[in-house]
Design a protein around this motif. Sequence first.
Motif, PDB file in Angstrom:
ATOM      1  N   PRO A  64      43.764  10.812 -19.349  1.00 48.70           N
ATOM      2  CA  PRO A  64      43.824  11.626 -18.249  1.00 48.70           C
ATOM      3  C   PRO A  64      42.255  11.352 -17.472  1.00 48.70           C
ATOM      4  N   GLY A  97      47.997  15.396 -15.401  1.00 53.77           N
ATOM      5  CA  GLY A  97      47.288  14.821 -14.096  1.00 53.77           C
ATOM      6  C   GLY A  97      47.261  15.649 -12.759  1.00 53.77           C
ATOM      7  N   ARG A 101      50.617  10.633  -8.356  1.00 59.41           N
ATOM      8  CA  ARG A 101      51.455  10.796  -9.735  1.00 59.41           C
ATOM      9  C   ARG A 101      51.709   9.134 -10.013  1.00 59.41           C
ATOM     10  N   ARG A 172      54.974  16.511 -14.608  1.00 58.30           N
ATOM     11  CA  ARG A 172      53.571  16.384 -15.421  1.00 58.30           C
ATOM     12  C   ARG A 172      52.838  17.765 -15.670  1.00 58.30           C
ATOM     13  N   ASN A 246      49.079   4.029 -15.952  1.00 54.82           N
ATOM     14  CA  ASN A 246      49.036   4.783 -14.672  1.00 54.82           C
ATOM     15  C   ASN A 246      48.930   4.047 -13.478  1.00 54.82           C
ATOM     16  N   ASP A 251      46.777   9.742 -14.430  1.00 53.62           N
ATOM     17  CA  ASP A 251      47.605  10.517 -15.441  1.00 53.62           C
ATOM     18  C   ASP A 251      47.577  10.181 -16.829  1.00 53.62           C
TER      19      ASP A 251
END
Length: 289
Positions: A64, A97, A101, A172, A246, A251
């Motif tokens: 993250p 996250g 996205r 998420r 990602n 994320d």
Amino acid sequence: MIRKLYAAALLALASTLPAQAQQGVSMAVNYTDFSSWSVYGSASAANSTPGNGFTYSVLALTQPGSNDSVGAAFAPTAIALNLNEAFSFDFYFYIVGDALRGDGLSFTLAREPGSGGSGSALGYEGIEHSVALAIDTFNFDDEPASPSLQLLQNGSTQPLAVTETGLGDDIRNSWAQSLVTLSFTPSGMGDATGTLSGSFLYYTMPDDPFSYTVYTVSSAVDLSSLLAEGQNPEDALLYYGFTAANGAASDGHFIASAAPVPEPGAGLMLLAGLASLAWVGARRRAGRR
């Protein structure tokens, strides 16, 4: 961060599906030590026993807050599969996250382990001789709306089949982990053909493991490309693992497993999903009513 795991919901789902295949691995029910796996790119694994009666193993495919990450991890040894018989694999995942996205993760069966391309490639594109069930969380205008459940093959991100979930950012930010299953039903022709199916169980209400929605996707497949030259379908040796990327987002993609301590008896293993103290507290409160 370890989200809630619900073995009870897994058992409820199992009661609505055909009998479980004898081949495969249930990472949702049985403890998996991800620290023993082979990791690639941004992936890492760590185990912990925080003193609440459970041991956790958490596989972080992307971290993250760090964008343009690509990670993959595979079990250290290949598993023997008869591609003319049914098999299934399952696991829990969660995504952390905010803001943009992207991009998603996959569960992959491959002749050789490794890591693929970044961004929309999901860390899967380029892994030849493989099949995958992907949770795609980003789309361009000409692609299926994300988040979607997709079946992929032979390192291509052009899906064999797609199911759009309509979950948006909720995929998420869920308070609980989501259960995913990949299964294969053979055609009976003895040629490694059949139907590949994926299911994605999404919990819809806090502290209620029996409130969930299940999304499914399936496609006819020919798995003969997973075989080495001269190898029979009955003697396939395949690695199983995960990939994620990602892209421009940041994320974090996680796979988690839990087991009770100190004794991992078969009966207690069914409680691995009750790894949250919040859920245990909810049960105790319900018992006092």
